[in-house]
Design a protein around this motif. Structure first.
Motif, PDB file in Angstrom:
ATOM      1  N   UNK A  41      19.821  -2.655 -26.914  1.00  0.00           N
ATOM      2  CA  UNK A  41      20.642  -3.453 -25.763  1.00  0.00           C
ATOM      3  C   UNK A  41      21.781  -4.162 -26.227  1.00  0.00           C
ATOM      4  N   UNK A  42      22.864  -3.694 -25.386  1.00  0.00           N
ATOM      5  CA  UNK A  42      24.138  -4.611 -25.844  1.00  0.00           C
ATOM      6  C   UNK A  42      24.074  -5.848 -24.816  1.00  0.00           C
ATOM      7  N   UNK A  43      23.801  -5.456 -23.783  1.00  0.00           N
ATOM      8  CA  UNK A  43      24.029  -6.979 -22.882  1.00  0.00           C
ATOM      9  C   UNK A  43      23.142  -6.526 -21.543  1.00  0.00           C
ATOM     10  N   UNK A  44      22.808  -7.691 -20.996  1.00  0.00           N
ATOM     11  CA  UNK A  44      22.335  -7.778 -19.637  1.00  0.00           C
ATOM     12  C   UNK A  44      22.872  -8.773 -18.797  1.00  0.00           C
ATOM     13  N   UNK A  45      23.140  -8.199 -17.493  1.00  0.00           N
ATOM     14  CA  UNK A  45      23.723  -8.791 -16.323  1.00  0.00           C
ATOM     15  C   UNK A  45      22.909  -9.124 -15.325  1.00  0.00           C
ATOM     16  N   UNK A  46      22.772 -10.292 -14.700  1.00  0.00           N
ATOM     17  CA  UNK A  46      21.969 -10.596 -13.465  1.00  0.00           C
ATOM     18  C   UNK A  46      22.627 -10.857 -12.502  1.00  0.00           C
ATOM     19  N   UNK A  47      22.280 -10.497 -11.250  1.00  0.00           N
ATOM     20  CA  UNK A  47      22.712 -11.093  -9.803  1.00  0.00           C
ATOM     21  C   UNK A  47      21.731 -11.386  -9.013  1.00  0.00           C
ATOM     22  N   UNK A  48      22.273 -12.658  -8.225  1.00  0.00           N
ATOM     23  CA  UNK A  48      21.411 -13.425  -7.367  1.00  0.00           C
ATOM     24  C   UNK A  48      20.416 -14.159  -8.183  1.00  0.00           C
ATOM     25  N   UNK A  49      20.741 -14.772  -9.285  1.00  0.00           N
ATOM     26  CA  UNK A  49      19.830 -15.501 -10.184  1.00  0.00           C
ATOM     27  C   UNK A  49      20.318 -16.717 -10.388  1.00  0.00           C
ATOM     28  N   UNK A  50      19.735 -17.886 -10.373  1.00  0.00           N
ATOM     29  CA  UNK A  50      20.269 -19.345 -10.737  1.00  0.00           C
ATOM     30  C   UNK A  50      19.010 -20.199 -10.974  1.00  0.00           C
ATOM     31  N   UNK A  51      18.694 -20.059 -12.563  1.00  0.00           N
ATOM     32  CA  UNK A  51      17.670 -20.901 -12.767  1.00  0.00           C
ATOM     33  C   UNK A  51      17.775 -22.430 -12.827  1.00  0.00           C
ATOM     34  N   UNK A  63      21.212  -3.334 -17.254  1.00  0.00           N
ATOM     35  CA  UNK A  63      21.357  -3.311 -18.540  1.00  0.00           C
ATOM     36  C   UNK A  63      22.247  -2.332 -19.486  1.00  0.00           C
ATOM     37  N   UNK A  64      22.915  -2.838 -20.381  1.00  0.00           N
ATOM     38  CA  UNK A  64      23.846  -1.959 -20.903  1.00  0.00           C
ATOM     39  C   UNK A  64      23.466  -1.679 -22.241  1.00  0.00           C
ATOM     40  N   UNK A  65      23.125  -0.333 -22.541  1.00  0.00           N
ATOM     41  CA  UNK A  65      22.522   0.156 -23.962  1.00  0.00           C
ATOM     42  C   UNK A  65      23.621   0.874 -24.660  1.00  0.00           C
ATOM     43  N   UNK A  66      23.525   0.553 -25.908  1.00  0.00           N
ATOM     44  CA  UNK A  66      24.413   1.138 -27.112  1.00  0.00           C
ATOM     45  C   UNK A  66      23.852   2.232 -27.757  1.00  0.00           C
ATOM     46  N   UNK A  67      24.084   3.251 -28.054  1.00  0.00           N
ATOM     47  CA  UNK A  67      23.653   4.398 -28.920  1.00  0.00           C
ATOM     48  C   UNK A  67      24.688   4.860 -29.773  1.00  0.00           C
ATOM     49  N   UNK A  68      24.274   5.041 -31.394  1.00  0.00           N
ATOM     50  CA  UNK A  68      25.248   5.340 -32.130  1.00  0.00           C
ATOM     51  C   UNK A  68      24.763   6.511 -32.949  1.00  0.00           C
ATOM     52  N   UNK A  69      25.591   7.421 -32.738  1.00  0.00           N
ATOM     53  CA  UNK A  69      25.194   8.879 -33.393  1.00  0.00           C
ATOM     54  C   UNK A  69      26.151   9.078 -34.627  1.00  0.00           C
ATOM     55  N   UNK A 110      30.010   5.159 -31.252  1.00  0.00           N
ATOM     56  CA  UNK A 110      29.146   4.477 -30.661  1.00  0.00           C
ATOM     57  C   UNK A 110      29.310   4.790 -28.952  1.00  0.00           C
ATOM     58  N   UNK A 111      28.318   4.640 -28.215  1.00  0.00           N
ATOM     59  CA  UNK A 111      28.306   5.140 -26.856  1.00  0.00           C
ATOM     60  C   UNK A 111      27.634   4.338 -25.869  1.00  0.00           C
ATOM     61  N   UNK A 112      28.282   3.732 -24.857  1.00  0.00           N
ATOM     62  CA  UNK A 112      27.448   2.693 -24.140  1.00  0.00           C
ATOM     63  C   UNK A 112      27.198   3.376 -22.674  1.00  0.00           C
ATOM     64  N   UNK A 113      25.819   3.099 -22.193  1.00  0.00           N
ATOM     65  CA  UNK A 113      25.643   3.691 -20.964  1.00  0.00           C
ATOM     66  C   UNK A 113      24.813   2.431 -20.079  1.00  0.00           C
ATOM     67  N   UNK A 114      24.749   2.434 -18.800  1.00  0.00           N
ATOM     68  CA  UNK A 114      24.467   1.384 -18.058  1.00  0.00           C
ATOM     69  C   UNK A 114      23.394   1.877 -17.030  1.00  0.00           C
ATOM     70  N   UNK A 115      22.290   1.029 -16.861  1.00  0.00           N
ATOM     71  CA  UNK A 115      21.185   1.105 -15.783  1.00  0.00           C
ATOM     72  C   UNK A 115      20.936  -0.098 -15.024  1.00  0.00           C
ATOM     73  N   UNK A 116      21.158  -0.066 -13.857  1.00  0.00           N
ATOM     74  CA  UNK A 116      21.035  -1.015 -13.026  1.00  0.00           C
ATOM     75  C   UNK A 116      19.866  -0.707 -11.932  1.00  0.00           C
ATOM     76  N   UNK A 117      19.056  -1.999 -11.827  1.00  0.00           N
ATOM     77  CA  UNK A 117      17.976  -1.822 -11.067  1.00  0.00           C
ATOM     78  C   UNK A 117      17.607  -2.844 -10.083  1.00  0.00           C
ATOM     79  N   UNK A 118      17.025  -2.441  -8.990  1.00  0.00           N
ATOM     80  CA  UNK A 118      16.599  -3.485  -8.048  1.00  0.00           C
ATOM     81  C   UNK A 118      15.126  -3.488  -7.950  1.00  0.00           C
ATOM     82  N   UNK A 119      14.527  -2.748  -8.860  1.00  0.00           N
ATOM     83  CA  UNK A 119      13.095  -2.668  -8.632  1.00  0.00           C
ATOM     84  C   UNK A 119      12.207  -3.800  -8.983  1.00  0.00           C
TER      85      UNK A 119
END
Length: 291
Positions: A41-51, A63-69, A110-119
């Protein structure tokens, strides 16, 4: 004429199979060495979140994931695709693929890919972790590196699938509302609190859940009028649920006896780079070393 034609056909077949064999040798060299060195995991970004106002349950998370080949061979390679399937705390997050990739020889790409969820499962999981004072999530990424096998590098014959599987944890960029875990969840002691120099002593640390992340057990020198110094360190990855506990042991071999400039040694426990427990300042329970 027939003889010349026959010779030409034989030469053509030899050249054809030589070229085919050479290309397959290149692919063999690449395939036996190419690998994913990392999937993290390279980074995590939240929306609608105020602790700050007590809202610990985000509306969505990306979630931003980073894979290194890594390609250690002397040949560049074209990859069909890299597939990925991601789980967070063993809950399915998403899947996908990155395609049409070129990996240069003797390089790490290095390659990055993002997965966004509202699960609701993922969002509730993150909120529940933070509410109970935990900001570490476990993840698992698996999939395939798909390498095409082509006749003379042009006509696709078949593909080779190289599997990979990575597990790890990520510290969310959010401070839990209750601060660090309670120190009553951790206890530790020396097997003997007085030993002679050149002896080895066992230390035991007991950790109760709920705690997860990178835990580090340190031994520090107790130095009067000067910052204490770490002389031993060992790290563990822990994921201990509520109600459970785990016992850790280390073996320490002191190199210096107690004196006017060194009171002794003591145990410290850190979780995700934060100190969560240390031995009381008395002797015992701290360790005294005799000449």
């Amino acid at each position: 004429m027939k003889k010349a034609t026959k010779v030409f056909v034989i030469v053509f077949i030899v050249i054809l199979f030589t070229g085919f064999g050479f290309y397959f040798y290149q692919l063999y060299e690449v395939a036996k060495g190419i690998s994913l060195k990392e999937a993290s995991v390279a980074n995590v970004r939240f929306e609608g979140f105020n602790p700050l106002i007590g809202d610990f349950y985000p509306d969505s998370v990306e979630f931003t994931f980073r894979i290194k080949v890594y390609n250690p061979s002397g040949y560049g390679v074209d990859l069909d695709k890299i597939t990925y399937t991601v789980y967070v705390e063993e809950i399915f997050l998403g899947k996908g693929f990155v395609e049409n990739l070129y990996i240069a020889p003797k390089t790490e790409t290095s390659l990055d890919f993002k997965l966004k969820t509202e699960s609701s499962d993922i969002l509730s999981l993150i909120g529940d972790l933070l509410v109970r004072g935990d900001n570490v999530v476990d993840y698992r990424v698996n999939g395939y590196v798909i390498l095409p096998i082509k006749f003379f590098g042009v006509v696709r014959v078949f593909s080779v699938e190289i599997p990979y599987n990575y597990e790890g944890f990520y510290v969310l960029p959010v401070k839990p509302p209750w601060g660090r875990p309670e120190t009553k969840l951790v206890s530790g002691w020396w097997e003997s609190t007085t030993i002679h120099l050149c002896s080895t002593v066992k230390a035991t640390v007991v950790v109760k859940g709920s705690i997860s992340g990178k835990m580090e057990i340190q031994v520090k020198k107790d130095i009067p009028l000067w910052p204490d110094k770490v002389v031993y360190s060992k790290s563990f990855y822990v994921n201990i649920p509520v109600g459970d506990q785990k016992i850790f042991t280390i073996y320490f071999h002191p190199s210096e006896a107690s004196s006017w400039k060194l009171r002794g040694y003591y145990i410290v426990v850190k979780l995700n780079n934060q100190e969560i427990w240390s031995q009381e300042s008395d002797y015992p329970p701290r360790l005294k070393v005799l000449q």
